[in-house]
Design an enzyme around this catalytic site. Structure first.
Site, PDB file in Angstrom:
ATOM      1  N   TYR A 277      -2.800  -1.147  10.310  1.00 36.58           N
ATOM      2  CA  TYR A 277      -2.172  -1.697   9.113  1.00 36.58           C
ATOM      3  C   TYR A 277      -0.864  -0.812   8.478  1.00 36.58           C
ATOM      4  O   TYR A 277      -0.260  -1.192   7.617  1.00 36.58           O
ATOM      5  CB  TYR A 277      -2.885  -0.543   8.605  1.00 36.58           C
TER       6      TYR A 277
ATOM      7  N   SER B 293       0.464  -1.321  -0.319  1.00 34.93           N
ATOM      8  CA  SER B 293       0.496  -0.404   0.027  1.00 34.93           C
ATOM      9  C   SER B 293       0.793   1.617  -0.212  1.00 34.93           C
ATOM     10  O   SER B 293       2.244   0.959   0.303  1.00 34.93           O
ATOM     11  CB  SER B 293      -0.300   0.311   1.288  1.00 34.93           C
TER      12      SER B 293
HETATM   13  P1  NAD Z   1     -11.419  -6.207  -0.158  1.00 37.46           P
HETATM   14  O1  NAD Z   1     -12.020  -6.244   1.272  1.00 37.46           O
HETATM   15  O2  NAD Z   1     -12.204  -5.756  -1.540  1.00 37.46           O
HETATM   16  O3  NAD Z   1     -10.697  -8.129   0.191  1.00 37.46           O
HETATM   17  C1  NAD Z   1      -9.738  -8.615   0.580  1.00 37.46           C
HETATM   18  C2  NAD Z   1     -10.375  -9.790   0.288  1.00 37.46           C
HETATM   19  O4  NAD Z   1      -9.863 -10.354   1.601  1.00 37.46           O
HETATM   20  C3  NAD Z   1     -11.400 -10.570   0.523  1.00 37.46           C
HETATM   21  O5  NAD Z   1     -11.281 -11.098  -0.516  1.00 37.46           O
HETATM   22  C4  NAD Z   1     -11.572 -11.229   1.732  1.00 37.46           C
HETATM   23  O6  NAD Z   1     -12.530 -12.010   2.060  1.00 37.46           O
HETATM   24  C5  NAD Z   1      -9.618 -11.031   1.926  1.00 37.46           C
HETATM   25  N1  NAD Z   1     -10.244 -11.611   3.426  1.00 37.46           N
HETATM   26  C6  NAD Z   1      -9.971 -11.060   4.144  1.00 37.46           C
HETATM   27  N2  NAD Z   1      -9.407 -11.378   5.216  1.00 37.46           N
HETATM   28  C7  NAD Z   1      -8.821 -12.400   5.184  1.00 37.46           C
HETATM   29  C8  NAD Z   1      -8.563 -14.239   5.425  1.00 37.46           C
HETATM   30  N3  NAD Z   1      -9.051 -14.458   7.480  1.00 37.46           N
HETATM   31  N4  NAD Z   1      -8.447 -14.759   5.126  1.00 37.46           N
HETATM   32  C9  NAD Z   1      -8.625 -15.241   3.810  1.00 37.46           C
HETATM   33  N5  NAD Z   1      -9.185 -13.746   2.935  1.00 37.46           N
HETATM   34  C10 NAD Z   1      -9.399 -12.928   3.917  1.00 37.46           C
HETATM   35  O7  NAD Z   1      -9.605  -5.131   0.310  1.00 37.46           O
HETATM   36  P2  NAD Z   1      -9.639  -4.977  -0.954  1.00 37.46           P
HETATM   37  O8  NAD Z   1      -9.202  -2.942  -0.803  1.00 37.46           O
HETATM   38  O9  NAD Z   1      -9.628  -5.757  -2.195  1.00 37.46           O
HETATM   39  O10 NAD Z   1      -8.020  -4.717  -0.372  1.00 37.46           O
HETATM   40  C11 NAD Z   1      -6.891  -5.658  -1.424  1.00 37.46           C
HETATM   41  C12 NAD Z   1      -5.611  -5.988  -0.994  1.00 37.46           C
HETATM   42  O11 NAD Z   1      -5.196  -4.114  -0.676  1.00 37.46           O
HETATM   43  C13 NAD Z   1      -5.371  -5.778   1.168  1.00 37.46           C
HETATM   44  O12 NAD Z   1      -4.004  -6.164   1.363  1.00 37.46           O
HETATM   45  C14 NAD Z   1      -5.426  -3.717   0.936  1.00 37.46           C
HETATM   46  O13 NAD Z   1      -5.019  -4.012   1.867  1.00 37.46           O
HETATM   47  C15 NAD Z   1      -4.980  -3.507  -0.460  1.00 37.46           C
HETATM   48  N6  NAD Z   1      -4.738  -2.536  -0.370  1.00 37.46           N
HETATM   49  C16 NAD Z   1      -5.866  -1.546  -0.634  1.00 37.46           C
HETATM   50  C17 NAD Z   1      -6.220  -0.182  -1.126  1.00 37.46           C
HETATM   51  C18 NAD Z   1      -8.036  -0.249  -1.896  1.00 37.46           C
HETATM   52  O14 NAD Z   1      -7.335   1.059  -2.081  1.00 37.46           O
HETATM   53  N7  NAD Z   1      -8.736  -0.238  -1.580  1.00 37.46           N
HETATM   54  C19 NAD Z   1      -5.093   0.090  -1.249  1.00 37.46           C
HETATM   55  C20 NAD Z   1      -3.985   0.042  -0.733  1.00 37.46           C
HETATM   56  C21 NAD Z   1      -4.272  -1.707  -0.744  1.00 37.46           C
END
Ligand code: NAD
Length: 260
Positions: free
Chosen positions: A155, A142
């Site tokens: 985080y 991130s």
């Molecule tokens: P999201 O909530 O849409 O998806 C998260 C995924 O992780 C889902 O499939 C969920 O089922 C899974 N998950 C959560 N806990 C779990 C567990 N204990 N075991 C197995 N699976 C689990 O989130 P997203 O925004 O797509 O985020 C995905 C990644 O990207 C994360 O690591 C997040 O930190 C990172 N990220 C997101 C953003 C953003 O703006 N959305 C920015 C930077 C980084």
């Protein structure tokens, strides 16, 4: 480009993980899906990928907070497909509070899912990649892997740790045909971020759209969300021959967030 390779994307039932899994499948990979969600919706996605792209797709319900389930998932991937070639560590959760109010169980959960799970997957996947002399490891970190924001102590700690882990793995595998890189997105509109916007709107009494614009302009010079497909495209690039010597990098895709 990746025909015959097998990819595993943790947390691929939603958001960035799902878009990345789809991008890898489009590039020819077989896929192991993982994450939580509605069983019927997951099965529909799995079967759809097989039908539309002529690849093999399986699903593991392993909980990324449980090391034994992670080890089983990696072993099952190698057994079912014959190899695990592309590992994308993406599963993640968020919790927001000042440090003095931060619940200990939330700290433990964020560190387990956003950081320790990648240690467990990489640890289990590297021996097979070394034996086959080819592997691509992509850690979805991130902008918070590079800079901080208040109220996100778990985080930010996890994501900084993940960028550090990326560098160590890159050094240890530098001459083994394996690369390990981090992708550092800014704001991507996924359920994880939508929840933060909805919570802000509830707290401030403003509209969701007003909070969306406020959220973007607080951090990003560019006032638009990165699309999940953009992360998928970057992941596919990192698996390509053109990227064969890119390792230990942290790739920003963040509308200029960390350029400031
Ligand atoms: P999201 O909530 O849409 O998806 C998260 C995924 O992780 C889902 O499939 C969920 O089922 C899974 N998950 C959560 N806990 C779990 C567990 N204990 N075991 C197995 N699976 C689990 O989130 P997203 O925004 O797509 O985020 C995905 C990644 O990207 C994360 O690591 C997040 O930190 C990172 N990220 C997101 C953003 C953003 O703006 N959305 C920015 C930077 C980084």
């Amino acid at each position: 480009m990746l025909k015959g390779k097998t990819a595993l994307v943790t947390g691929s039932t939603s958001g960035i993980g799902l878009a990345t899994a789809r991008a890898l499948v489009e590039a020819g990979c077989n896929i192991m899906l993982n994450g939580f969600g509605d069983a019927a919706a997951i099965e529909k996605e799995r079967a759809g990928l097989e039908k539309d792209f002529g690849i093999k797709a399986l699903y593991s319900a392993a909980n990324m907070a449980k090391p034994a389930e992670i080890a089983d998932m990696i072993a099952a991937t190698e057994k079912s497909f014959g190899s695990l070639d592309v590992l994308v560590n993406n599963a993640g959760i968020q919790f927001v509070a000042n440090i003095e109010d931060f619940p200990i169980d939330k700290w433990d959960a964020v560190i387990a899912i956003n950081l320790s799970s990648s240690f467990h997957t990489i640890r289990a996947a590297v021996p097979g990649m070394k034996a086959r002399k080819w592997g691509r490891i992509i850690n979805i970190a991130s902008a918070h892997g590079l800079v901080a924001s208040e109220q996100k102590v778990a985080y930010v700690s996890a994501k900084h740790g993940l960028v550090g882990m990326t560098k160590v793995v890159a050094l240890e595998t530098a001459n083994a045909g394996i690369t390990c890189n981090a992708i550092c997105p800014g704001w991507v509109l996924t359920p994880l971020v939508q929840k933060q916007i909805d919570d802000r709107a509830k707290a401030s009494g403003k509209t969701v759209r007003e909070e969306e614009i406020a959220l973007l302009s607080e951090k990003q010079p560019m006032h638009s969300f990165t699309k999940p497909e953009g992360i998928g495209g970057l992941a596919v690039f990192l698996c390509s021959d053109a990227a064969a010597t890119i390792t230990g990098s942290a790739y920003s895709i963040d509308g200029g967030w960390v350029a400031q």
